[in-house]
Motif scaffolding. Structure first.
Motif, PDB file in Angstrom:
ATOM      1  N   MET A  23      10.571  21.244  45.940  1.00  0.00           N
ATOM      2  CA  MET A  23      10.974  20.115  45.093  1.00  0.00           C
ATOM      3  C   MET A  23      12.374  20.306  44.513  1.00  0.00           C
ATOM      4  N   ASN A  42      18.435  30.130  41.859  1.00  0.00           N
ATOM      5  CA  ASN A  42      17.042  30.402  42.240  1.00  0.00           C
ATOM      6  C   ASN A  42      16.794  31.892  42.160  1.00  0.00           C
ATOM      7  N   THR A  44      14.994  33.812  44.099  1.00  0.00           N
ATOM      8  CA  THR A  44      15.271  34.371  45.423  1.00  0.00           C
ATOM      9  C   THR A  44      16.587  33.762  45.901  1.00  0.00           C
ATOM     10  N   LYS A  47      17.722  31.314  48.977  1.00  0.00           N
ATOM     11  CA  LYS A  47      17.432  29.877  49.078  1.00  0.00           C
ATOM     12  C   LYS A  47      18.616  28.997  48.677  1.00  0.00           C
TER      13      LYS A  47
HETATM   14  P1  NDP Z   1       7.559  25.866  45.502  1.00  0.00           P
HETATM   15  O1  NDP Z   1       6.437  26.825  45.584  1.00  0.00           O
HETATM   16  O2  NDP Z   1       8.173  25.361  46.750  1.00  0.00           O
HETATM   17  O3  NDP Z   1       8.737  26.477  44.606  1.00  0.00           O
HETATM   18  C1  NDP Z   1       8.467  27.161  43.410  1.00  0.00           C
HETATM   19  C2  NDP Z   1       9.773  27.519  42.745  1.00  0.00           C
HETATM   20  O4  NDP Z   1       9.490  28.155  41.492  1.00  0.00           O
HETATM   21  C3  NDP Z   1      10.632  28.498  43.561  1.00  0.00           C
HETATM   22  O5  NDP Z   1      11.981  28.172  43.380  1.00  0.00           O
HETATM   23  C4  NDP Z   1      10.288  29.840  42.900  1.00  0.00           C
HETATM   24  O6  NDP Z   1      11.298  30.803  43.063  1.00  0.00           O
HETATM   25  C5  NDP Z   1      10.218  29.397  41.465  1.00  0.00           C
HETATM   26  N1  NDP Z   1       9.511  30.329  40.583  1.00  0.00           N
HETATM   27  C6  NDP Z   1       8.175  30.543  40.500  1.00  0.00           C
HETATM   28  N2  NDP Z   1       7.904  31.449  39.551  1.00  0.00           N
HETATM   29  C7  NDP Z   1       9.093  31.822  39.006  1.00  0.00           C
HETATM   30  C8  NDP Z   1       9.466  32.702  37.993  1.00  0.00           C
HETATM   31  N3  NDP Z   1       8.549  33.408  37.287  1.00  0.00           N
HETATM   32  N4  NDP Z   1      10.787  32.829  37.697  1.00  0.00           N
HETATM   33  C9  NDP Z   1      11.716  32.132  38.370  1.00  0.00           C
HETATM   34  N5  NDP Z   1      11.435  31.271  39.358  1.00  0.00           N
HETATM   35  C10 NDP Z   1      10.126  31.117  39.684  1.00  0.00           C
HETATM   36  O7  NDP Z   1       6.994  24.634  44.604  1.00  0.00           O
HETATM   37  P2  NDP Z   1       7.529  23.120  44.560  1.00  0.00           P
HETATM   38  O8  NDP Z   1       9.013  23.111  44.574  1.00  0.00           O
HETATM   39  O9  NDP Z   1       6.771  22.310  45.533  1.00  0.00           O
HETATM   40  O10 NDP Z   1       6.984  22.675  43.117  1.00  0.00           O
HETATM   41  C11 NDP Z   1       7.715  22.996  41.937  1.00  0.00           C
HETATM   42  C12 NDP Z   1       7.131  22.145  40.787  1.00  0.00           C
HETATM   43  O11 NDP Z   1       7.244  20.760  41.132  1.00  0.00           O
HETATM   44  C13 NDP Z   1       5.632  22.427  40.557  1.00  0.00           C
HETATM   45  O12 NDP Z   1       5.363  22.413  39.176  1.00  0.00           O
HETATM   46  C14 NDP Z   1       4.960  21.265  41.243  1.00  0.00           C
HETATM   47  O13 NDP Z   1       3.686  20.957  40.707  1.00  0.00           O
HETATM   48  C15 NDP Z   1       5.961  20.137  40.986  1.00  0.00           C
HETATM   49  N6  NDP Z   1       5.813  19.039  41.928  1.00  0.00           N
HETATM   50  C16 NDP Z   1       5.818  19.305  43.281  1.00  0.00           C
HETATM   51  C17 NDP Z   1       5.570  18.286  44.182  1.00  0.00           C
HETATM   52  C18 NDP Z   1       5.542  18.547  45.651  1.00  0.00           C
HETATM   53  O14 NDP Z   1       5.087  17.645  46.390  1.00  0.00           O
HETATM   54  N7  NDP Z   1       6.008  19.685  46.136  1.00  0.00           N
HETATM   55  C19 NDP Z   1       5.309  16.913  43.702  1.00  0.00           C
HETATM   56  C20 NDP Z   1       5.423  16.730  42.299  1.00  0.00           C
HETATM   57  C21 NDP Z   1       5.632  17.772  41.440  1.00  0.00           C
HETATM   58  P3  NDP Z   1      11.329  31.757  44.382  1.00  0.00           P
HETATM   59  O15 NDP Z   1      11.976  30.928  45.457  1.00  0.00           O
HETATM   60  O16 NDP Z   1      12.125  32.921  43.959  1.00  0.00           O
HETATM   61  O17 NDP Z   1       9.876  32.096  44.703  1.00  0.00           O
END
Ligand code: NDP
Length: 297
Positions: A23, A42, A44, A47
């Motif tokens: 997202m 980010n 990681t 990305k």
């Molecule tokens: P992803 O799993 O693709 O991405 C998660 C992101 O969060 C990555 O950038 C990850 O970083 C980061 N992250 C997780 N934990 C930490 C942490 N402790 N510190 C720093 N960075 C962290 O998820 P999405 O992008 O799909 O979803 C993100 C949000 O958007 C969620 O809350 C989801 O519910 C919401 N959303 C998503 C939709 C979808 O269809 N995908 C629709 C509507 C809302 P790293 O790359 O380093 O792991």
């Protein structure tokens, strides 16, 4: 170090995106395409590459990314992740606007807003009603709540992501609207899953059945949603359409057929219990809208 070439895009406000999952990447891409100088960070770092190739400026640290723009969008997995990431960066965030589009609850949003206010951060909570592929298309919209002045200021930037829907100054409202819409969706997902399980029990093609199901659901929703809303708001649940008594009498046919066809009925048994309670409490002449009151009680 985050650095932008402002020559071509100086009329658009800069924005920062923290979190480049599916997202966050879609959000940053949309901002870039709309011409906003976009800083990205980010956890990681690998990305950031594809977005940097499109013109985004990767920052080395969250604080550097926040400092690059008046507006920061954060999109991580959970609120706990956002808390862990941002709590050490109150100095960088002070005097700026933070839009948190991470999925969470109204309680989490209000708690986060209180923390932001304490540190002089303008806070907007967001609920994304789209999948990444829909971002920046007419089908996408995002719900917002919290600091209305900050929202009005940054609305032109937020509009690059999709439709903007303001829900109110209570920071928990965007999450409440978001989760209420998702509740309707998951109810539909359960119904669709059960419906396909039942039709497939007879070896009928799901694709052959799909248009019939789709048309039926569209016809049902177009009457059910506004009709239920009117009944709930006026408190008038008496119906000349379909009474709870007739639904309660017919519902066991569903459960019996699931059993006969070898389909599990656990998703639908709670509905039978609710209909039974509605009748036991004297609502047999009311329509299905009465169930809203029973759930609230
Ligand atoms: P992803 O799993 O693709 O991405 C998660 C992101 O969060 C990555 O950038 C990850 O970083 C980061 N992250 C997780 N934990 C930490 C942490 N402790 N510190 C720093 N960075 C962290 O998820 P999405 O992008 O799909 O979803 C993100 C949000 O958007 C969620 O809350 C989801 O519910 C919401 N959303 C998503 C939709 C979808 O269809 N995908 C629709 C509507 C809302 P790293 O790359 O380093 O792991």
């Amino acid at each position: 170090m985050a650095a932008h070439d402002l020559t071509a895009t100086s009329e658009k406000a800069p924005a920062t995106v923290l979190g480049l999952g599916l997202m966050g990447t879609a959000l940053a891409t949309a901002l870039l395409k709309a011409g906003h100088p976009t800083t990205i960070w980010n956890r990681t770092t690998s990305k950031t590459g594809p977005l940097a190739a499109q013109g985004a400026a990767p920052a080395d640290t969250p604080a550097e990314a926040i400092a690059a723009s008046p507006l920061t969008l954060v999109c991580l997995t959970t609120y706990d992740d956002v808390t862990e990431l941002l709590h050490p960066h109150t100095t960088a965030l002070a005097g700026r606007t933070l839009v948190n589009v991470t999925n969470g609850t109204p309680v989490q949003a209000r708690k986060f807003a209180a923390w932001a206010e304490e540190h002089g951060i303008a806070y907007i909570d967001g609920g994304i009603m789209a999948v990444p592929q829909m971002i920046a298309t007419p089908a996408a919209f995002i719900l917002y709540s919290g600091d209305q002045q900050a929202y009005e200021t940054h609305r032109p930037t937020l509009a690059a992501l999709g439709g903007t829907r303001w829900t109110g100054t209570d920071p928990g409202l965007a999450a409440l609207y978001d989760l209420s819409l998702l509740t309707g969706m998951y109810g539909m997902v359960m119904g669709v899953a059960q419906s396909f399980a039942l039709i497939r029990s007879q070896d009928i093609s799901a694709q052959e059945f799909a248009p019939l199901l789709s048309d039926w659901l569209t016809a049902m929703t177009s009457g059910l949603v506004p009709g239920t809303a009117e009944a709930v708001d006026t408190g008038r649940h008496l119906t000349d359409v379909s009474s709870l008594a007739v639904n309660q009498a017919a519902f066991p046919n569903l459960l019996a057929t699931f059993a006969d066809q070898g389909v599990r009925g656990e998703l639908f048994d709670p509905m039978r219990q609710l209909l039974d309670r509605a009748i036991a409490e004297g609502h047999s002449a009311d329509g299905l809208s009465r169930l809203v009151e029973l759930l609230r009680a």
